[in-house]
Design an enzyme around this catalytic site. Structure first.
Site, PDB file in Angstrom:
ATOM      1  NE  ARG A 172      -1.985   0.619   3.893  1.00  0.00           N
ATOM      2  CZ  ARG A 172      -0.857   1.930   4.872  1.00  0.00           C
ATOM      3  NH1 ARG A 172       0.044   1.114   5.651  1.00  0.00           N
ATOM      4  NH2 ARG A 172      -2.008   2.545   5.211  1.00  0.00           N
ATOM      5  NE  ARG A 176      -0.623  11.447   6.930  1.00  0.00           N
ATOM      6  CZ  ARG A 176       1.404  11.083   7.653  1.00  0.00           C
ATOM      7  NH1 ARG A 176       1.942  12.551   7.345  1.00  0.00           N
ATOM      8  NH2 ARG A 176       1.702  10.921   8.320  1.00  0.00           N
ATOM      9  NE  ARG A 248      20.273  -2.197  -3.402  1.00  0.00           N
ATOM     10  CZ  ARG A 248      20.834  -2.568  -4.538  1.00  0.00           C
ATOM     11  NH1 ARG A 248      21.832  -3.262  -4.612  1.00  0.00           N
ATOM     12  NH2 ARG A 248      21.481  -1.274  -5.268  1.00  0.00           N
ATOM     13  NE  ARG A 279      17.232   7.569   3.338  1.00  0.00           N
ATOM     14  CZ  ARG A 279      17.293   6.326   4.194  1.00  0.00           C
ATOM     15  NH1 ARG A 279      15.898   7.483   5.082  1.00  0.00           N
ATOM     16  NH2 ARG A 279      17.541   5.425   4.988  1.00  0.00           N
ATOM     17  CD  GLU A 299      20.947   5.736   2.982  1.00  0.00           C
ATOM     18  OE1 GLU A 299      20.936   6.507   3.771  1.00  0.00           O
ATOM     19  OE2 GLU A 299      20.114   4.567   2.861  1.00  0.00           O
ATOM     20  CE1 TYR A 347      14.695  -1.270   8.745  1.00  0.00           C
ATOM     21  CE2 TYR A 347      13.049  -0.766   9.202  1.00  0.00           C
ATOM     22  CZ  TYR A 347      14.113  -0.563   9.372  1.00  0.00           C
ATOM     23  OH  TYR A 347      14.304   0.267  10.426  1.00  0.00           O
ATOM     24  CG  ASP A 349      11.171   0.592  12.365  1.00  0.00           C
ATOM     25  OD1 ASP A 349      12.183   1.249  11.969  1.00  0.00           O
ATOM     26  OD2 ASP A 349      10.199   0.866  11.909  1.00  0.00           O
TER      27      ASP A 349
HETATM   28  P1  FAD Z   1      22.890  -4.678  14.869  1.00  0.00           P
HETATM   29  O1  FAD Z   1      22.662  -3.331  15.419  1.00  0.00           O
HETATM   30  O2  FAD Z   1      23.244  -4.629  13.309  1.00  0.00           O
HETATM   31  O3  FAD Z   1      23.944  -5.250  15.863  1.00  0.00           O
HETATM   32  C1  FAD Z   1      24.449  -6.158  15.409  1.00  0.00           C
HETATM   33  C2  FAD Z   1      25.706  -6.410  15.896  1.00  0.00           C
HETATM   34  O4  FAD Z   1      26.469  -7.743  16.270  1.00  0.00           O
HETATM   35  C3  FAD Z   1      26.345  -5.437  15.850  1.00  0.00           C
HETATM   36  O5  FAD Z   1      27.403  -4.398  15.783  1.00  0.00           O
HETATM   37  C4  FAD Z   1      27.809  -6.364  14.564  1.00  0.00           C
HETATM   38  O6  FAD Z   1      29.122  -5.980  14.092  1.00  0.00           O
HETATM   39  C5  FAD Z   1      27.724  -7.798  15.261  1.00  0.00           C
HETATM   40  N1  FAD Z   1      28.595  -8.680  14.551  1.00  0.00           N
HETATM   41  C6  FAD Z   1      27.558 -10.110  13.701  1.00  0.00           C
HETATM   42  N2  FAD Z   1      27.945 -10.749  14.036  1.00  0.00           N
HETATM   43  C7  FAD Z   1      29.292 -10.912  14.929  1.00  0.00           C
HETATM   44  C8  FAD Z   1      30.265 -11.764  15.101  1.00  0.00           C
HETATM   45  N3  FAD Z   1      30.652 -13.076  14.302  1.00  0.00           N
HETATM   46  N4  FAD Z   1      30.448 -11.916  15.871  1.00  0.00           N
HETATM   47  C9  FAD Z   1      30.665 -10.613  16.929  1.00  0.00           C
HETATM   48  N5  FAD Z   1      29.775  -9.578  16.479  1.00  0.00           N
HETATM   49  C10 FAD Z   1      29.192  -9.730  15.473  1.00  0.00           C
HETATM   50  N6  FAD Z   1      14.990   1.307  13.365  1.00  0.00           N
HETATM   51  C11 FAD Z   1      14.251   2.673  13.765  1.00  0.00           C
HETATM   52  O7  FAD Z   1      12.985   2.655  14.305  1.00  0.00           O
HETATM   53  N7  FAD Z   1      14.134   4.047  13.375  1.00  0.00           N
HETATM   54  C12 FAD Z   1      14.772   4.624  11.722  1.00  0.00           C
HETATM   55  O8  FAD Z   1      14.832   5.484  11.711  1.00  0.00           O
HETATM   56  C13 FAD Z   1      15.939   3.489  11.327  1.00  0.00           C
HETATM   57  N8  FAD Z   1      16.987   3.441  10.595  1.00  0.00           N
HETATM   58  C14 FAD Z   1      17.970   2.807   9.801  1.00  0.00           C
HETATM   59  C15 FAD Z   1      18.107   2.690   8.689  1.00  0.00           C
HETATM   60  C16 FAD Z   1      19.267   1.705   8.514  1.00  0.00           C
HETATM   61  C17 FAD Z   1      19.965   2.087   7.410  1.00  0.00           C
HETATM   62  C18 FAD Z   1      18.779  -0.155   8.943  1.00  0.00           C
HETATM   63  C19 FAD Z   1      19.288  -0.694   8.400  1.00  0.00           C
HETATM   64  C20 FAD Z   1      18.179   0.200   9.946  1.00  0.00           C
HETATM   65  C21 FAD Z   1      17.270   1.334  10.396  1.00  0.00           C
HETATM   66  N9  FAD Z   1      17.296   0.729  11.797  1.00  0.00           N
HETATM   67  C22 FAD Z   1      15.846   2.114  12.393  1.00  0.00           C
HETATM   68  C23 FAD Z   1      16.758  -0.553  12.048  1.00  0.00           C
HETATM   69  C24 FAD Z   1      17.549  -0.162  13.725  1.00  0.00           C
HETATM   70  O9  FAD Z   1      19.464  -0.006  12.999  1.00  0.00           O
HETATM   71  C25 FAD Z   1      17.682  -1.362  14.152  1.00  0.00           C
HETATM   72  O10 FAD Z   1      16.406  -1.486  14.232  1.00  0.00           O
HETATM   73  C26 FAD Z   1      18.887  -1.756  15.395  1.00  0.00           C
HETATM   74  O11 FAD Z   1      20.021  -1.619  15.378  1.00  0.00           O
HETATM   75  C27 FAD Z   1      19.198  -3.779  15.532  1.00  0.00           C
HETATM   76  O12 FAD Z   1      19.822  -3.838  16.118  1.00  0.00           O
HETATM   77  P2  FAD Z   1      20.667  -5.684  16.567  1.00  0.00           P
HETATM   78  O13 FAD Z   1      21.240  -5.071  18.091  1.00  0.00           O
HETATM   79  O14 FAD Z   1      19.478  -6.393  16.249  1.00  0.00           O
HETATM   80  O15 FAD Z   1      21.502  -5.676  15.446  1.00  0.00           O
END
Ligand code: FAD
Length: 366
Positions: A172, A176, A248, A279, A299, A347, A349
């Site tokens: 969708r 707005r 990606r 961006r 970006e 993905y 948030d």
């Molecule tokens: P991550 O932040 O990816 O942390 C995982 C960590 O594990 C990383 O530091 C990595 O280096 C480490 N790691 C991986 N493998 C290994 C290994 N083998 N050994 C040791 N370390 C390792 N959310 C929002 O709510 N608002 C937003 O505006 C928003 N914008 C975003 C924009 C982008 C471009 C992206 C990609 C995401 C965005 N998000 C946003 C989502 C947000 O980034 C995630 O919800 C959050 O960062 C997830 O946290 P995580 O700990 O699951 O993963």
């Protein structure tokens, strides 16, 4: 019975494990964090440059409908009143996003919701069962919005022509009919004052930390703790035995500019196909900065390979089936939990990440 040095080995120092560690250490559990990067924070990491908190891995705006998560976050930081209102630049014109009365006025000069609805209806193309993203968008919003604000951006984002992308990517397109540029519909929104890094530091303050340490290169670390929370890539954990899940990736070109205000907004999308970036972020505007200089990140979406950062999972049927096979293996493991965006190949948030981390901690400690 084996005595462990730690209750939890936390693989990955991102938001998921930060929240998990915060709860665990508050309850006197011992945590060891293993992070392959040179810093904690995962993708929410902010680095201070010229007094500006730079979102190193892309714009991060906290927004949620979840009152419990919002209230929990208030215990970690104070949020400002930032409202995400990105702009789109197409050729020499600027448009407001998300698509709202301001956008319709800028596109067609229409001033009332009724005029805007008529205009959109006259543009929509009747297509039964759209078979690709292009057909889907044309049937939902018609030619002008698709051509100027969706097509180029989406093709750059996914690296594929819109007519070859599956229709489900845009189930969708919210339209707005009010003059309201607030991108999100959630009741709670903001940026932590001082950026995200202080939150991460607070959460990990009572954990032991190993930076620059890749768990897959030293799996014996697992023996230090009773339970492992693994937030790395699930397919990497299993040495890609069924093949690699696809992502990606993004590249950021960061520039410090000797000017106070470059673009007047935190986020400007470039929706033309022949502009290579998608961006430009101007970080100071996330926190209403008044520093004499400014920092921008340009970006560029790009192809992912095992040497680049996995940003967005590509949830095609093929990849989802592959993930299901890895998940099946994971369910047979003892004392290791796959979590976070990479461990669950989705993905999420930040609010969902926080919610899931709190939930996992609670489940493991009932
Ligand atoms: P991550 O932040 O990816 O942390 C995982 C960590 O594990 C990383 O530091 C990595 O280096 C480490 N790691 C991986 N493998 C290994 C290994 N083998 N050994 C040791 N370390 C390792 N959310 C929002 O709510 N608002 C937003 O505006 C928003 N914008 C975003 C924009 C982008 C471009 C992206 C990609 C995401 C965005 N998000 C946003 C989502 C947000 O980034 C995630 O919800 C959050 O960062 C997830 O946290 P995580 O700990 O699951 O993963």
């Amino acid at each position: 019975m084996k005595k462990y040095k730690y209750n939890y080995l936390l693989v990955g120092g991102g938001l998921f494990n930060a929240i998990f560690a915060y709860k665990a250490t508050q309850n006197n559990k011992k945590c060891l964090v293993v992070e392959k990067r040179s810093h904690l924070g995962g993708n929410v990491y902010c680095q201070t440059i010229e007094g500006i908190n730079v979102h190193k891995y892309g714009a991060h705006i906290f927004h949620t409908k979840d009152k419990f998560v919002w209230e929990f976050m208030q215990t970690l930081c104070q949020f400002n009143h930032y409202i995400n209102s990105p702009l789109a630049k197409y050729q020499d014109k600027i448009y407001n996003l998300p698509f709202n009365m301001n956008t319709f006025y800028q596109l067609w000069g229409v001033k009332t919701p009724k005029e805007a609805m008529h205009k959109i209806e006259s543009q929509q193309i009747e297509i039964n069962n759209p078979s690709n993203l292009e057909e889907q968008a044309l049937s939902l919003v018609g030619y002008d919005i698709y051509e100027k604000l969706i097509k180029g951006y989406t093709e750059k984002q996914w690296g594929t022509e819109a007519s070859k992308l599956p229709a489900f990517i845009i189930n969708r397109i919210p339209l707005r009919f009010t003059f309201n540029n607030n991108y999100f519909e959630d009741p709670y929104q903001g940026i932590p004052i001082g950026g995200y890094t202080p939150i991460i530091e607070k959460c990990f303050a009572h954990s032991d930390i190993l930076l620059n340490t890749n768990f897959t290169e030293d799996r014996s670390l697992k023996d230090l703790a009773k339970t492992t929370i693994y937030t790395g890539m699930i397919d990497e954990y299993y040495s890609y035995k069924y093949g690699a899940l696809e992502y990606r990736s993004l590249k950021f070109e960061e520039r410090v500019l000797d000017t106070e205000n470059f673009q007047g907004n935190a986020v400007v999308n470039y929706t033309e196909q022949n502009v290579p970036h998608t961006r430009i972020l101007e970080h100071k505007h996330f926190e209403f900065g008044t520093q004499p200089k400014t920092v921008i990140s340009i970006e560029y979406p790009c192809k992912w390979d095992k040497k680049s950062e996995p940003y967005y999972p590509i949830n095609t049927q093929h990849n989802n089936l592959l993930y299901a096979k890895y998940k099946e293996l994971a369910t047979k493991e003892d004392n290791i939990y796959f979590a976070g965006r990479l461990g669950t190949y989705q993905y999420n948030d930040m609010d969902k990440t926080v919610h899931d981390a709190l939930k996992l901690y609670e489940t493991l400690n009932q």
